[in-house]
Design a protein around this motif. Structure first.
Motif, mmCIF file in Angstrom:
data_model
loop_
_atom_site.group_PDB
_atom_site.id
_atom_site.type_symbol
_atom_site.label_atom_id
_atom_site.label_comp_id
_atom_site.label_asym_id
_atom_site.label_seq_id
_atom_site.Cartn_x
_atom_site.Cartn_y
_atom_site.Cartn_z
ATOM 1 N N ALA A 70 0.904 -1.188 -0.095
ATOM 2 C CA ALA A 70 0.086 0.104 -0.062
ATOM 3 C C ALA A 70 1.062 1.270 0.029
ATOM 4 O O ALA A 70 1.896 1.344 0.630
ATOM 5 C CB ALA A 70 -0.940 -0.012 1.265
ATOM 6 N N TYR A 71 0.551 2.135 -0.816
ATOM 7 C CA TYR A 71 1.125 3.546 -0.754
ATOM 8 C C TYR A 71 0.206 4.646 -1.287
ATOM 9 O O TYR A 71 -0.617 4.426 -2.044
ATOM 10 C CB TYR A 71 2.662 3.570 -1.364
ATOM 11 N N ALA A 72 0.619 5.767 -1.081
ATOM 12 C CA ALA A 72 0.030 6.805 -1.744
ATOM 13 C C ALA A 72 0.851 7.772 -2.435
ATOM 14 O O ALA A 72 2.136 7.088 -2.913
ATOM 15 C CB ALA A 72 -0.756 7.853 -0.747
ATOM 16 N N HIS B 278 2.111 11.900 -4.548
ATOM 17 C CA HIS B 278 1.848 13.087 -5.347
ATOM 18 C C HIS B 278 2.167 12.733 -6.520
ATOM 19 O O HIS B 278 3.382 12.574 -6.860
ATOM 20 C CB HIS B 278 2.529 14.276 -4.801
ATOM 21 N N GLN B 279 1.180 12.728 -7.473
ATOM 22 C CA GLN B 279 1.679 12.464 -8.940
ATOM 23 C C GLN B 279 1.471 13.903 -9.561
ATOM 24 O O GLN B 279 0.502 14.431 -9.795
ATOM 25 C CB GLN B 279 0.688 11.453 -9.711
ATOM 26 N N PHE B 280 2.590 14.436 -10.229
ATOM 27 C CA PHE B 280 2.695 15.853 -10.840
ATOM 28 C C PHE B 280 2.128 16.827 -9.925
ATOM 29 O O PHE B 280 1.255 17.346 -10.285
ATOM 30 C CB PHE B 280 2.188 15.632 -12.299
ATOM 31 N N PHE C 119 -5.111 -2.846 -5.763
ATOM 32 C CA PHE C 119 -4.738 -1.522 -5.972
ATOM 33 C C PHE C 119 -4.741 -1.051 -7.351
ATOM 34 O O PHE C 119 -4.225 -0.017 -7.757
ATOM 35 C CB PHE C 119 -3.363 -1.195 -5.482
ATOM 36 N N SER C 120 -5.214 -2.164 -8.443
ATOM 37 C CA SER C 120 -4.950 -1.930 -9.653
ATOM 38 C C SER C 120 -5.727 -0.561 -10.596
ATOM 39 O O SER C 120 -5.715 -0.214 -11.421
ATOM 40 C CB SER C 120 -5.375 -3.158 -10.352
ATOM 41 N N ARG C 121 -6.816 -0.306 -9.597
ATOM 42 C CA ARG C 121 -7.838 0.810 -10.004
ATOM 43 C C ARG C 121 -8.283 0.161 -11.492
ATOM 44 O O ARG C 121 -8.642 -1.037 -11.716
ATOM 45 C CB ARG C 121 -7.012 2.159 -10.085
ATOM 46 N N GLY D 223 -2.971 -4.534 -14.624
ATOM 47 C CA GLY D 223 -1.859 -5.274 -13.799
ATOM 48 C C GLY D 223 -0.653 -5.795 -14.529
ATOM 49 O O GLY D 223 0.098 -6.696 -14.115
ATOM 50 N N ARG D 224 -0.608 -5.356 -15.761
ATOM 51 C CA ARG D 224 0.572 -5.958 -16.468
ATOM 52 C C ARG D 224 1.355 -5.100 -16.996
ATOM 53 O O ARG D 224 1.225 -3.722 -17.162
ATOM 54 C CB ARG D 224 -0.364 -6.712 -17.921
ATOM 55 N N ALA D 225 2.519 -5.665 -17.800
ATOM 56 C CA ALA D 225 3.742 -4.618 -18.359
ATOM 57 C C ALA D 225 3.841 -5.017 -19.705
ATOM 58 O O ALA D 225 3.783 -6.421 -19.927
ATOM 59 C CB ALA D 225 4.751 -4.777 -17.416
ATOM 60 N N THR E 201 6.222 11.418 -5.719
ATOM 61 C CA THR E 201 6.661 11.015 -4.233
ATOM 62 C C THR E 201 6.577 9.516 -4.101
ATOM 63 O O THR E 201 7.393 8.807 -3.299
ATOM 64 C CB THR E 201 5.608 11.654 -3.257
ATOM 65 N N ASP E 202 5.709 8.775 -4.993
ATOM 66 C CA ASP E 202 5.409 7.275 -5.007
ATOM 67 C C ASP E 202 6.824 6.635 -5.831
ATOM 68 O O ASP E 202 6.993 5.541 -5.635
ATOM 69 C CB ASP E 202 4.104 6.835 -5.652
ATOM 70 N N ASN E 203 7.645 7.366 -6.366
ATOM 71 C CA ASN E 203 8.550 7.009 -7.223
ATOM 72 C C ASN E 203 9.922 7.494 -6.481
ATOM 73 O O ASN E 203 10.836 7.661 -7.209
ATOM 74 C CB ASN E 203 8.579 7.521 -8.522
ATOM 75 N N ILE F 80 14.367 4.459 -8.429
ATOM 76 C CA ILE F 80 13.341 3.654 -8.677
ATOM 77 C C ILE F 80 12.214 3.808 -9.745
ATOM 78 O O ILE F 80 12.387 5.288 -9.759
ATOM 79 C CB ILE F 80 12.844 3.324 -7.212
ATOM 80 N N ASP F 81 11.565 3.055 -10.434
ATOM 81 C CA ASP F 81 10.731 3.205 -11.110
ATOM 82 C C ASP F 81 11.045 4.043 -12.357
ATOM 83 O O ASP F 81 10.822 5.279 -12.572
ATOM 84 C CB ASP F 81 9.485 3.884 -10.624
ATOM 85 N N PHE F 82 11.663 3.103 -13.369
ATOM 86 C CA PHE F 82 12.313 3.684 -14.487
ATOM 87 C C PHE F 82 11.202 3.816 -15.512
ATOM 88 O O PHE F 82 10.671 2.395 -16.248
ATOM 89 C CB PHE F 82 13.450 2.798 -14.914
ATOM 90 N N GLY G 238 4.592 4.104 -20.992
ATOM 91 C CA GLY G 238 3.885 2.756 -21.450
ATOM 92 C C GLY G 238 3.274 1.766 -20.433
ATOM 93 O O GLY G 238 3.336 0.650 -20.562
ATOM 94 N N THR G 239 2.798 2.525 -19.284
ATOM 95 C CA THR G 239 2.081 1.717 -18.326
ATOM 96 C C THR G 239 0.685 1.185 -18.928
ATOM 97 O O THR G 239 0.072 1.741 -19.647
ATOM 98 C CB THR G 239 2.200 2.388 -17.071
HETATM 99 P P1 AMP Z 1 4.069 4.357 -12.059
HETATM 100 O O1 AMP Z 1 3.766 5.251 -13.226
HETATM 101 O O2 AMP Z 1 4.615 3.022 -12.702
HETATM 102 O O3 AMP Z 1 4.852 4.983 -10.925
HETATM 103 O O4 AMP Z 1 2.588 4.052 -11.501
HETATM 104 C C1 AMP Z 1 1.815 4.835 -10.800
HETATM 105 C C2 AMP Z 1 0.869 3.788 -10.127
HETATM 106 O O5 AMP Z 1 0.064 3.240 -11.248
HETATM 107 C C3 AMP Z 1 1.089 2.699 -9.216
HETATM 108 O O6 AMP Z 1 0.076 2.523 -8.313
HETATM 109 C C4 AMP Z 1 1.002 1.407 -10.076
HETATM 110 O O7 AMP Z 1 0.920 0.416 -9.531
HETATM 111 C C5 AMP Z 1 -0.099 1.850 -11.121
HETATM 112 N N1 AMP Z 1 -0.063 1.106 -12.316
HETATM 113 C C6 AMP Z 1 0.751 1.465 -13.396
HETATM 114 N N2 AMP Z 1 0.537 0.498 -14.455
HETATM 115 C C7 AMP Z 1 -0.380 -0.070 -14.004
HETATM 116 C C8 AMP Z 1 -1.183 -1.094 -14.731
HETATM 117 N N3 AMP Z 1 -1.078 -1.396 -15.801
HETATM 118 N N4 AMP Z 1 -2.016 -1.852 -14.017
HETATM 119 C C9 AMP Z 1 -2.583 -1.454 -12.854
HETATM 120 N N5 AMP Z 1 -1.585 -0.600 -12.106
HETATM 121 C C10 AMP Z 1 -0.780 0.129 -12.646
#
Ligand code: AMP
Ligand code: MG
Length: 502
Positions: A81-83, A85-87, A125-127, A131-133, A256-258, A266-268, A501-502
């Motif tokens: 679990a984490y929170a 600030h995104q941008f 936490f996937s919203r 869940g994939r890459a 802040t989550d990165n 972390i989190d490239f 690319g997420t």
């Molecule tokens: P990031 O941009 O990788 O730092 O991710 C920001 C947030 O989005 C984190 O909570 C990630 O777990 C979530 N996230 C990114 N990509 C996905 C994905 N494909 N499915 C679910 N959650 C994602």
């Protein structure tokens, strides 16, 4: 159905501590099995340093584990679990939406590391994410994190990449992949924010104790452990960002989550090394305002650390004895960021210029070079690398000056540099050798990374990627046979934008 691997096949010897924390720190969730896992990359030296058997990891049981199709013996998969600030915008719940912490291992160096699968399926936490890459971003994280490690920058590492045999849907359809990431821990500024936002002071205390034990054991003995932890994170982040700048690295998503508490990169995502020096450089397609531009990175880090201090305030107040004293403690800690960053950057610039002693005008000398590089579009990495030769032999100036649009701009600076070098005592050859240890010949240049990713994704040809891994593995050695990898992109090859690319 997920299966559990047999005892002896791949022995991770997990020793999990995060899984012992209260349930509200994570969700217990297994990775989701994939249809046709295939190992495409295994980091053998890293496996060995972690006490893992590379042959077992590459075997069928190992690949099942690395793809998330099978849970290793001793693993207790968690989504953290984490929170964050995104941008600049606070999101009270982010969390691992596509990652599973498998567990922790004790490495040969005596340190504890997290083993995490990234891209391993949905979690609570996937919203709206799947869940994939995708393979491309997985390989980008692999190559850039390994390059950072070889360059001597604190960073998470890549242990393996597996393709899933499944497709993921992004702007286009891409092959799915899972990255096995190794980190000192996955604690982020956003982890602290998660509990602060809920007013959960008990959890904050537990988290602070955990972070201290894991990363800052000296703080346990301090009069004010929480303040000492904050000082430690600030110091490590200040030095980390200085290292990024000294190598021309742009993280791209300094949310802040990165931002890790351990001080690792972390989190490239849309990260990149710049070529022509430009302090305003931005690569990320989503960073419209240049919030995370190259030269804004120290400000972004300070902003993130301010969020950390704010989140720790309830504990700082308790330690200091009053609201005012707690606030003053936070402010004092934050005020130490800039001097530590400046000192680390200046020390690094001196080394890059071959200056072993300290003189008043050194910073101005370095800034003057950077300004001229910027005005003349000189390649950051190549300029400093060629300065190593020029430091030994003024005859080599020609190789540097040709990197400047107006070569006279270099000549004027080189005259002051040589004057300054007269105050140094090292022999020119020793000076050049020392400079070569901080000015890399090889960085993962964007167009070469892109070509390697394209070959892998479009043609399942991993040879260019493997070659590039070898290139970046010894960045400070001269390897004339690899000269083509030191050369900046021609205009038509230039990569100007990168994507999450997420
Ligand atoms: P990031 O941009 O990788 O730092 O991710 C920001 C947030 O989005 C984190 O909570 C990630 O777990 C979530 N996230 C990114 N990509 C996905 C994905 N494909 N499915 C679910 N959650 C994602
Ligand atoms: Mg992230």
């Amino acid at each position: 159905m997920i299966s559990v691997s047999d005892e002896n096949a791949v022995a991770f010897h997990f020793a999990n501590t995060y899984a012992r924390l209260p349930e509200r720190f994570y969700a217990r969730i297994n990775p989701t099995p994939v249809s046709a896992p295939r190992l495409v990359m295994l980091n053998v030296p890293l496996a060995v340093s972690l006490g893992l058997d590379p042959a077992a990891l590459a075997g069928s049981d190992g690949v099942q584990i690395l793809s998330g199709s099978c849970v290793a013996s001793g693993s207790e998969p968690l989504a953290l679990a984490y929170a964050g600030h995104q941008f600049g915008h606070f999101v009270p719940q982010l969390g691992d939406g596509r990652a599973n912490l498998l567990g922790e291992v004790l490495a040969r160096d005596g340190n504890r590391y997290d083993i995490q699968l990234k891209g391993s399926g949905p979690t609570p936490f996937s919203r709206r994410g799947d869940g994939r890459a995708a393979l491309g971003p997985v390989l980008r994280e692999y190559i850039v994190s390994e390059a950072m490690a070889a360059l001597g920058v604190p960073t998470t590492r890549a242990l393996a990449a597996v393709t899933t045999g499944e497709r993921v849907f992004r702007e286009t359809v891409m092959p799915g992949a899972v990255l096995t990431r190794v980190a000192a821990s996955h604690l982020r500024v956003g982890t602290v924010q998660y509990f602060a936002a809920r007013g959960d002071v008990d959890a904050l205390r537990t988290l602070v104790d955990f972070a201290i034990t894991r990363h800052y054991p000296e703080a346990a003995l301090a009069k004010q452990p929480c303040r000492t932890l904050l000082d430690g994170v600030i110091g490590r982040q200040a030095r980390l960002i200085a290292q990024w700048l000294l190598l021309g690295f742009i993280h791209g998503v300094m949310n802040t989550d990165n931002t890790s508490l351990s001080g690792e990169t972390i989190d490239f995502g849309p990260c990149a090394f710049m070529e022509a020096y430009d302090p305003d450089m931005v690569f990320s397609s989503i960073d419209h305002q240049g919030r995370y531009a190259y030269s804004n990175q120290p400000h972004a880090a300070h902003w993130n650390l301010t969020r950390l201090a704010e989140s720790l305030l309830p504990l700082l107040v308790l330690e200091a004895g009053s609201d005012e004293a707690g606030l003053a403690s936070a402010q004092e800690a934050l005020a130490a960021f800039a001097p530590q960053f400046d000192a680390a950057r200046l020390a690094g610039l001196r080394h890059k210029l071959g200056l072993a002693t300290e003189r008043e005008g050194d910073e101005a000398l370095a800034e003057d070079l950077l300004a001229r590089m910027s005005a003349n579009h000189a390649d950051f990495t190549l300029t400093f690398r060629r300065l190593c030769e020029a430091a030994a032999e003024p005859g080599k100036d020609a190789e540097v000056r040709m990197l400047f649009a107006d070569s006279a701009a270099y000549d004027a600076w080189a005259a002051s540099w040589r004057k300054r070098l007269h105050e140094e005592t090292a022999s020119p050859l020793d000076r050049a050798a020392t400079m070569r240890r901080v000015n890399p010949a090889f960085i993962p240049r964007n167009h070469i990374v892109q070509a390697a990713l394209d070959a892998a994704v479009e043609r399942e040809d991993f040879k260019p990627f493997e070659t590039l891994l070898d290139v970046i593995s010894r960045p400070y050695d001269d390897r004339p046979e690899l000269a083509q990898y030191t050369i900046p992109a021609r205009p038509e090859q230039c990569v100007t934008q990168t994507f999450c690319g997420t």
